[in-house]
Design a protein around this motif. Structure first.
Motif, short mmCIF file in Angstrom:
data_model
loop_
_atom_site.label_atom_id
_atom_site.label_comp_id
_atom_site.label_asym_id
_atom_site.label_seq_id
_atom_site.Cartn_x
_atom_site.Cartn_y
_atom_site.Cartn_z
N LYS A 58 -12.10 -11.29 -15.72
CA LYS A 58 -13.42 -11.67 -15.21
C LYS A 58 -14.45 -11.89 -16.33
O LYS A 58 -15.52 -12.43 -16.09
N LYS B 91 -4.92 -16.05 -11.89
CA LYS B 91 -5.25 -14.79 -12.54
C LYS B 91 -6.05 -15.04 -13.82
O LYS B 91 -5.57 -15.68 -14.74
N GLU C 86 -9.37 -15.74 -7.12
CA GLU C 86 -8.44 -14.71 -6.68
C GLU C 86 -7.70 -15.15 -5.42
O GLU C 86 -6.50 -14.98 -5.29
#
Ligand code: ZN
Length: 531
Positions: free
Chosen positions: A356, A353, A348
């Motif tokens: 998760k 990007k 991050e």
């Protein structure tokens, strides 16, 4: 309640120049003075005009600074009049806004070192302050060994300080010249002094011999002193002076001080603090202290997994101040002990990007662990980690290929019959359809390889023009049956950004090659070079 003004006085260019191995050129002095001026420091002490050619030249011209540019020198010599002392005359002629005199305030030193009487020393202080005031200068008096002097003979130490104040010196600066005084003693003695001289005319000059120069400066402020003298990065002889780089954020960010005082450094100026600190080290050609409070690379770095997940949720839980306030940044170390949350937090931070739950994150974590087992240390090599992450997530272009390299080290006698070692590297690079060959000589194999690699990268050359290596560290690791070499390379570009890359191999050249390649490719990624 209105806040009181607290003044900062920098003596990097005078006391800081006493540091072992530090030798400022005129260009260094001009650049550092401009940097301090831009930071919002109230007084910049430039040196000792008349004492050496560099300082004399530095004070011969106007540097157009907003700060009060200050010349340092001795009070008139005992037994001479102020008008008949060439040293004092040179000081009075210097192009400076303020003059800081140094004088003895310990009766023992007056008799033994100065070989004069207590009365003549006080008279010398009075005459010198008067002469500088008559020249229209703001005057400061550094009372040398004030605290030891005060312990030995309080009335005399105070008489020296008072003489300067009574003659119109703007500041009387109490110096802990040998750095041996402790914070509670500083607080008690300054507390006594401000009963005779108003605190807004009293300064503190602390040395770091018990590692308490910063604490001693704050102890003096608590007792009423309103000027702090110090240096950038705590530069100074022996253990250094009070470190302004630590003092400034404490004054501005800790409520005890921030609620009571204003200083000349604005919030915006303080955001340049880390950069200023690193720029000084750069000029001194030395590595920056990673563990320096506020501005060190590790000052806001966290390793353990549980902390990293908390930091990602709420940074304030583990940080005493916001790293951005001093121009630093948060860093989550990716290491063997690291969990998924560390990797996510780091991704991050570098702006990658990913979802998760993306399975590629598990693969990246495995890769990091595998490579750390064979000697890689990604927590020390942020740029190599970023490349590894980008490659695993599939986003680094194949800019160029090094198809072959060759390094030749030769030792022989030169034409003068001297023994010399000559190193040359030849590198073959393929950029698109172009094949290029570059050769370079260096002072060693890694230097030659670096120069040859960066000599001609065809269409990518313009992106790496500003790239330079600032540090190279080698460590031999004894894991398993054979030793491997770990190389860490620190690079910098034209914007002042720094990054570290890593290489590991039984062969030092191969390890260096990996780290050099990562550095170049990181720079191309960062510059947005097209594939
Ligand atoms: Zn000093």
């Amino acid at each position: 309640m209105a806040r009181e003004r607290l003044y900062l006085f920098d003596t990097t260019l005078r006391d800081g120049a006493q540091t072992n191995g530090v030798d400022f050129t005129l260009a260094d002095k001009v650049a550092i003075a401009q940097m301090l001026d831009a930071l919002g420091i109230d007084y910049v002490e430039g040196g000792y005009p008349g004492a050496n050619p560099t300082d004399t030249e530095f004070f011969a011209s106007d540097h157009h600074l907003k700060t009060k540019f200050t010349a340092f020198g001795m009070t008139r010599r005992p037994g001479r009049s102020a008008s008949n002392d060439p040293g004092l005359a040179a000081l009075l002629e210097a192009k400076a806004d303020a003059i800081c005199f140094v004088a003895k305030s310990w009766d023992y030193h007056v008799r033994v070192a100065l070989e004069t009487t207590d009365e003549e020393n006080v008279a010398s202080i009075r005459d010198s302050v008067r002469a500088a005031r008559a020249k229209g200068r703001e005057v400061l008096l550094d009372c040398e060994h004030f605290f030891d002097g005060y312990k030995a003979n309080p009335a005399y130490a105070l008489a020296c300080a008072k003489a300067a104040y009574d003659e119109g010196a703007r500041w009387v600066v109490l110096c802990d010249t040998n750095g041996g005084t402790l914070p509670h003693e500083i607080e008690a003695i300054v507390g006594a002094v401000v009963k005779a001289i108003p605190g807004d005319h009293v300064g503190i000059h602390a040395h770091n011999d018990t590692e308490q120069a910063v604490a001693n400066s704050f102890a003096a402020v608590r007792a009423g002193a309103r000027q702090i003298q110090g240096t950038l990065n705590g530069l100074g002889e022996r253990c250094g002076n009070a470190n302004l780089v630590s003092i400034i954020p404490t004054l501005k960010l800790k409520p005890e001080f921030a609620g009571k005082f204003d200083i000349g450094v604005s919030d915006a100026q303080m955001k340049k603090l880390a950069q200023v600190s690193h720029a000084l080290d750069e000029r001194l050609n030395r590595g920056s202290d990673r563990h320096a409070p506020y501005v060190g690379e590790s000052a806001f770095a966290t390793k353990a997994g549980i902390h990293a997940s908390a930091i990602a949720k709420e940074p304030a839980t583990y940080e005493h101040v916001a790293p951005e306030s001093v121009g630093n940044k948060r860093k989550v170390l990716v290491s063997e002990q690291a969990g998924r949350s560390n990797v996510l937090a780091e991704l991050e931070r570098i702006g990658l990007k990913v979802n998760k739950d993306d399975p590629r994150i598990g693969r990246l974590l495995e890769l990091v662990k595998e490579r750390e087992t064979i000697g890689y240390a990604y927590e020390a090599a942020d740029a190599s980690f970023e490349l590894l992450a980008r490659r695993t997530l599939g986003t680094v272009p194949d800019y160029f290929d090094v198809t072959q390299f060759d390094i030749n080290v030769e030792q022989r006698d030169n034409a003068k019959g001297e023994r010399v070692t000559v190193t040359m590297a030849v590198v073959k690079v393929k950029v698109g359809d172009d094949n290029m060959i570059s050769a370079a000589e260096g002072n060693g194999p890694v230097n030659a390889l670096d120069l040859a690699l960066r000599k001609d990268l065809g269409k990518y050359q313009k992106y790496i023009e500003g790239l330079s290596l600032t540090d190279y560290r080698v460590r031999i690791l004894n894991g398993g049956t054979e030793a491997v070499t770990r190389v860490l390379i620190e690079s910098e570009d034209e914007s002042g950004e720094r990054w570290t890359t890593i290489g590991v191999s039984p062969n030092i050249i191969e390890a260096s090659f990996q780290a050099l390649m990562d550095s170049i490719i990181y720079k191309l990624v960062k510059s947005g070079a097209p594939a």
